[in-house]
Design an enzyme around this catalytic site. Sequence first.
Site, PDB file in Angstrom:
ATOM      1  N   ASP A   1      -2.252   2.172  -4.535  1.00  0.00           N
ATOM      2  CA  ASP A   1      -3.470   2.605  -3.849  1.00  0.00           C
ATOM      3  C   ASP A   1      -4.573   1.567  -4.035  1.00  0.00           C
ATOM      4  OD1 ASP A   1      -2.305   4.968  -2.987  1.00  0.00           O
ATOM      5  OD2 ASP A   1      -2.866   6.040  -4.823  1.00  0.00           O
TER       6      ASP A   1
ATOM      7  N   HIS B   1       0.825  -1.216   0.000  1.00  0.00           N
ATOM      8  CA  HIS B   1       0.000   0.000   0.000  1.00  0.00           C
ATOM      9  C   HIS B   1       0.859   1.266   0.000  1.00  0.00           C
ATOM     10  CE1 HIS B   1      -3.707   1.955  -0.033  1.00  0.00           C
ATOM     11  NE2 HIS B   1      -4.327   1.399   0.997  1.00  0.00           N
TER      12      HIS B   1
END
Length: 403
Positions: A378, A374
Amino acid sequence: MSTEVRVPTLGESVTEATVATWFKQPGDAVAVDEMLCELETDKVTVEVPSPVAGTLSEIVAAEGETVGVDALLAQIAEGDAAAAPAAKAEEPKAAAKEEEAPAPAPEAKGKDVEDAPSAKKLMAENNLSDVQGTGKDGRVMKEDVLNALSSASAAPAPAAAPRAPVAADQAAREERVKMTRLRQTIAKRLKDSQNTAAMLTTYNEVDMTEVMALRNEYKDLFLKKHGVKLGFMSFFTKACVHALKEVPEVNAEIDGTDIVYKNYVNMGIAAGTPTGLVVPVINDADQMSFAAIEKAIAEKGAKARDGKLSMAEMQGGTFTISNGGVYGSLMSSPILNPPQSGILGMHKIQDRPMAINGQVVIRPMMYLALSYDHRIVDGKGAVTFLVRVKEALEDPRRLLMDL
């Protein structure tokens, strides 16, 4: 004439290995290229062949010993040298060694004992000089330096809890086996992956009806023309390559404060072996046909099972596919293979009732899981990637049309 057998080059970033097994013993005759021993590194197993024909006169590095690159492993008497003279020479040689060598002080490491190269490098980088070695004859190993660094940390992390006492009647039924270097490396890399990446997993499911129909229609013709079976992995590889073009961050990696985008796809295909999980890499998978991908998977899968993968064949991957479905897994969260930013988990194909156009029908369904970093990917990118894979598999014509 005597010939030395030395540790071969082990590959990029590998500086030492453990002598796992000797196939020959002193006095045994050996032929050219006959396997003498097997070395185990933290990545692959390396076989050491005999450079000449003759008699194995001496083993210098015993099983279980850690050796560096180019270290002496054994001596071979070339030609038809008899084993008997070599055996006879061992007794006076051993006696001479006992007379020459004074009893080593238990507190100190002998001057002739080399610390592990990786340990010396780590000590130099961290200005350490006095590290207690736990290796053979007090040799300082990399783990010793890491332990010294962690103990010197201002806020030491809680160490692994000591093993709880075991009842005597149960202890007799237990077996303790030392972890192989490969298993130790797998454990370390996976834990490092959890500690470093901001790992998250997103899920979806795919209807495998069209892929299975296409495979069944062309599998015989495919095998006849290309000499290899048409499996599901080539479809998934193609689908992932297609999705990576749209979401390039899943195919990228973090280097310090930079993001390195790869304009190519080196696909890692995770494979279970008797010694542990390995990930052979198919280079430039984005340029390959279905047949070329299937041939590469079959070839490297066989090498993985036989422990014949080279170092180069497991390096440079940009994305990984892991198929837990072959073992019956219905759902799982794959763990990242650092420094990669994405890994796709395939699972078991199972018939399930699905609502299609207002009707309940039975379809062969598979759960898909994408674990991603992450820090660089995204949620939108991760979900988009997985949806594109799903769309390409549910309608394989999209791959042909690049849609």
